[in-house]
Design a protein around this motif. Structure first.
Motif, PDB file in Angstrom:
ATOM      1  N   GLN A   1       0.833  -1.201   0.000  1.00 37.64           N
ATOM      2  CA  GLN A   1       0.000   0.000   0.000  1.00 37.64           C
ATOM      3  C   GLN A   1       0.872   1.258   0.000  1.00 37.64           C
ATOM      4  O   GLN A   1       0.589   2.224  -0.719  1.00 37.64           O
ATOM      5  CB  GLN A   1      -0.921  -0.025   1.219  1.00 37.64           C
ATOM      6  N   GLN A   2       1.906   1.237   0.815  1.00 40.13           N
ATOM      7  CA  GLN A   2       2.814   2.379   0.876  1.00 40.13           C
ATOM      8  C   GLN A   2       3.457   2.632  -0.482  1.00 40.13           C
ATOM      9  O   GLN A   2       3.538   3.782  -0.947  1.00 40.13           O
ATOM     10  CB  GLN A   2       3.901   2.119   1.921  1.00 40.13           C
ATOM     11  N   CYS A   3       3.927   1.569  -1.126  1.00 45.03           N
ATOM     12  CA  CYS A   3       4.566   1.730  -2.431  1.00 45.03           C
ATOM     13  C   CYS A   3       3.582   2.233  -3.480  1.00 45.03           C
ATOM     14  O   CYS A   3       3.947   3.025  -4.358  1.00 45.03           O
ATOM     15  CB  CYS A   3       5.201   0.412  -2.873  1.00 45.03           C
ATOM     16  N   ALA A   4       2.325   1.780  -3.405  1.00 39.51           N
ATOM     17  CA  ALA A   4       1.310   2.290  -4.334  1.00 39.51           C
ATOM     18  C   ALA A   4       1.119   3.785  -4.143  1.00 39.51           C
ATOM     19  O   ALA A   4       1.014   4.546  -5.112  1.00 39.51           O
ATOM     20  CB  ALA A   4      -0.010   1.550  -4.131  1.00 39.51           C
ATOM     21  N   ALA A   5       1.073   4.224  -2.886  1.00 36.06           N
ATOM     22  CA  ALA A   5       0.933   5.655  -2.613  1.00 36.06           C
ATOM     23  C   ALA A   5       2.161   6.424  -3.072  1.00 36.06           C
ATOM     24  O   ALA A   5       2.050   7.562  -3.564  1.00 36.06           O
ATOM     25  CB  ALA A   5       0.690   5.877  -1.126  1.00 36.06           C
ATOM     26  N   MET A   6       3.337   5.822  -2.939  1.00 40.95           N
ATOM     27  CA  MET A   6       4.553   6.485  -3.398  1.00 40.95           C
ATOM     28  C   MET A   6       4.590   6.588  -4.918  1.00 40.95           C
ATOM     29  O   MET A   6       5.084   7.586  -5.473  1.00 40.95           O
ATOM     30  CB  MET A   6       5.791   5.757  -2.878  1.00 40.95           C
ATOM     31  N   VAL A   7       4.061   5.586  -5.604  1.00 41.57           N
ATOM     32  CA  VAL A   7       3.929   5.691  -7.058  1.00 41.57           C
ATOM     33  C   VAL A   7       3.004   6.860  -7.397  1.00 41.57           C
ATOM     34  O   VAL A   7       3.281   7.644  -8.316  1.00 41.57           O
ATOM     35  CB  VAL A   7       3.388   4.380  -7.658  1.00 41.57           C
ATOM     36  N   GLY A   8       1.897   6.974  -6.640  1.00 45.00           N
ATOM     37  CA  GLY A   8       1.006   8.107  -6.857  1.00 45.00           C
ATOM     38  C   GLY A   8       1.698   9.432  -6.620  1.00 45.00           C
ATOM     39  O   GLY A   8       1.533  10.385  -7.394  1.00 45.00           O
ATOM     40  N   GLY A   9       2.491   9.504  -5.540  1.00 50.56           N
ATOM     41  CA  GLY A   9       3.220  10.731  -5.258  1.00 50.56           C
ATOM     42  C   GLY A   9       4.211  11.069  -6.354  1.00 50.56           C
ATOM     43  O   GLY A   9       4.362  12.235  -6.748  1.00 50.56           O
ATOM     44  N   ALA A  10       4.910  10.045  -6.859  1.00 50.25           N
ATOM     45  CA  ALA A  10       5.858  10.274  -7.951  1.00 50.25           C
ATOM     46  C   ALA A  10       5.139  10.691  -9.224  1.00 50.25           C
ATOM     47  O   ALA A  10       5.617  11.564  -9.961  1.00 50.25           O
ATOM     48  CB  ALA A  10       6.675   9.000  -8.194  1.00 50.25           C
ATOM     49  N   GLN A  11       3.973  10.091  -9.488  1.00 50.15           N
ATOM     50  CA  GLN A  11       3.175  10.497 -10.644  1.00 50.15           C
ATOM     51  C   GLN A  11       2.733  11.952 -10.505  1.00 50.15           C
ATOM     52  O   GLN A  11       2.787  12.729 -11.462  1.00 50.15           O
ATOM     53  CB  GLN A  11       1.950   9.599 -10.780  1.00 50.15           C
ATOM     54  N   GLY A  12       2.317  12.325  -9.298  1.00 47.61           N
ATOM     55  CA  GLY A  12       1.937  13.709  -9.057  1.00 47.61           C
ATOM     56  C   GLY A  12       3.098  14.664  -9.270  1.00 47.61           C
ATOM     57  O   GLY A  12       2.936  15.742  -9.860  1.00 47.61           O
ATOM     58  N   ALA A  13       4.292  14.263  -8.807  1.00 47.15           N
ATOM     59  CA  ALA A  13       5.473  15.096  -8.988  1.00 47.15           C
ATOM     60  C   ALA A  13       5.827  15.226 -10.471  1.00 47.15           C
ATOM     61  O   ALA A  13       6.213  16.312 -10.941  1.00 47.15           O
ATOM     62  CB  ALA A  13       6.652  14.503  -8.210  1.00 47.15           C
ATOM     63  N   LEU A  14       5.703  14.136 -11.219  1.00 48.14           N
ATOM     64  CA  LEU A  14       5.962  14.165 -12.662  1.00 48.14           C
ATOM     65  C   LEU A  14       4.998  15.114 -13.363  1.00 48.14           C
ATOM     66  O   LEU A  14       5.411  15.925 -14.219  1.00 48.14           O
ATOM     67  CB  LEU A  14       5.829  12.752 -13.230  1.00 48.14           C
TER      68      LEU A  14
END
Length: 381
Positions: free
Chosen positions: A245-258
């Motif tokens: 779950q944490q990694c999924a949220a981090m992917v979301g955060g990275a997508q948001g940053a991109l």
């Protein structure tokens, strides 16, 4: 593996996006003012059918999949909102009780976690340990039909909120055994429990994380989760799911940053041209997108193992080893593309970068996961 979304998965993703668009700004505004979660936060999640997602319907859940759960995790990760933590905790603790608990436990503790009336916690970490059951100092001493718990837990999320938590203690009735850690479901309003103030963290603004102090807290033996003395197995499985779950949220955060970096690079004009069309910045954006796409695919692969009821503890450790540094680097690059503005709190990438830093130390450290993944590989050879 086919990662084309089904109609149901597309609907879940749309529900997640709609929730984030309608609710997150209001939630974050409340948290910025009060440095705490809105009292009705869990009810908002429940109303949108985002709690109990992987819990059977007979216990108040949605009866969905873990894959659908991480679709929402990714969407809320894009926002940078700390409200993702109670979402993760309530869903994961409810699933854990369903997996290990008796029918009586499920009927008593799970429905309130699904309807948002109970704030969940998971408490293993102590001042002197975060991963070693042999180093636990919280003790549980048998007394008739109860156990008496004494000790301190540290960095416990949502600990001072009403509801239940799973607390791990050294079981004095099993002292000398190699496996003497027992997991207890504890009502956090029980007499003898007190709390510290909130910790001020680098990121995850407004997170309700504090110490919990147990002084002669009486817990019924009926509240032992799983087998007595085998609590560490419960922790290992729970934290493996938390990592995904944490990694999924981090992917979301990275997508948001991109997305923020791409938007800024089109708007920012240097020498008569948009910043993003300068080769150096174009290459940065390409590298960022590649990292995000690779991380997302690895998250999907790992969560499908859990849904297929295959072993996922080691793959989740491998997932963290890969995703955390990748997502952190994407967020760092987004700050770099913004230049001095990226260091300003007026821009979202500053918050996304700070949040990304929690990934290396929360839900088991990056180094521990490297040990898990590396030793498992060697053993399999």
């Amino acid at each position: 593996m086919d990662f084309n979304f089904s109609p149901l998965e597309k609907m879940v993703q749309k529900t997640a996006r709609d929730f984030c668009e309608k609710e997150i700004t209001k939630i974050d505004a409340y948290m910025a003012e009060h440095n705490d979660y809105p009292p009705d936060l869990l009810q908002r999640f429940a109303k949108s059918r985002l709690l109990g997602m992987d819990v059977p319907k007979e216990f108040g859940g949605i009866g969905s999949t873990n894959f659908n759960l991480i679709l929402f995790a990714e969407e809320i990760g894009k926002t940078g909102s700390t409200s993702m933590l109670p979402f993760f905790m309530n869903n994961s603790v409810a699933e854990t009780i369903c997996y290990w608990g008796t029918d009586e436990m499920k009927q008593k503790f799970v429905p309130p976690l699904c309807d948002g009336s109970s704030w969940a916690s998971m408490a293993f970490t102590e001042p002197g340990t975060g991963s070693d059951p042999k180093a636990l100092t919280m003790v549980a001493e048998p007394d008739g039909d109860d156990f008496i718990l004494n000790g301190t837990k540290r960095f416990i999320s949502m600990a001072n909120k009403p509801g239940c938590g799973v607390f791990f203690a050294k079981d004095l009735s099993l002292t000398g055994s190699k496996k003497d850690t027992t997991a207890f479901i504890v009502d956090k309003s029980s007499p003898g429990i007190s709390f510290s103030g909130h910790y001020e963290l680098m990121g995850l603004d407004g997170a309700d994380t504090c110490d919990v102090f147990f002084k002669d807290v009486r817990v019924p033996k009926a509240n032992i989760l799983g087998e007595q003395g085998k609590g560490f197995k419960i922790l290992l499985r729970w934290i493996a799911g938390e990592r995904i779950q944490q990694c999924a949220a981090m992917v979301g955060g990275a997508q948001g940053a991109l997305e923020e970096a791409a938007r800024y690079s089109k708007e920012r004009v240097v020498g008569g041209f948009p910043l993003g069309f300068m080769q150096g910045f174009t290459w940065m954006l390409a590298e960022m997108k590649t990292k995000v796409d690779a991380c997302r695919l690895m998250v999907y692969r790992t969560i499908l193992l859990q849904d297929q009821k295959q072993p996922f503890e080691v793959p989740s450790a491998e997932l963290k080893v890969f995703v955390v540094p990748m997502a952190q680097e994407v967020c760092r690059m987004a700050v770099q593309i913004h230049g001095s503005y990226g260091y300003s709190k007026e821009y979202k990438v500053e918050k996304l970068f700070r949040n990304a830093m929690h990934g290396g130390i929360v839900a088991s450290s990056l180094e521990i996961n490297k040990t898990i993944a590396g030793m498992a590989y060697l053993a399999g050879r």
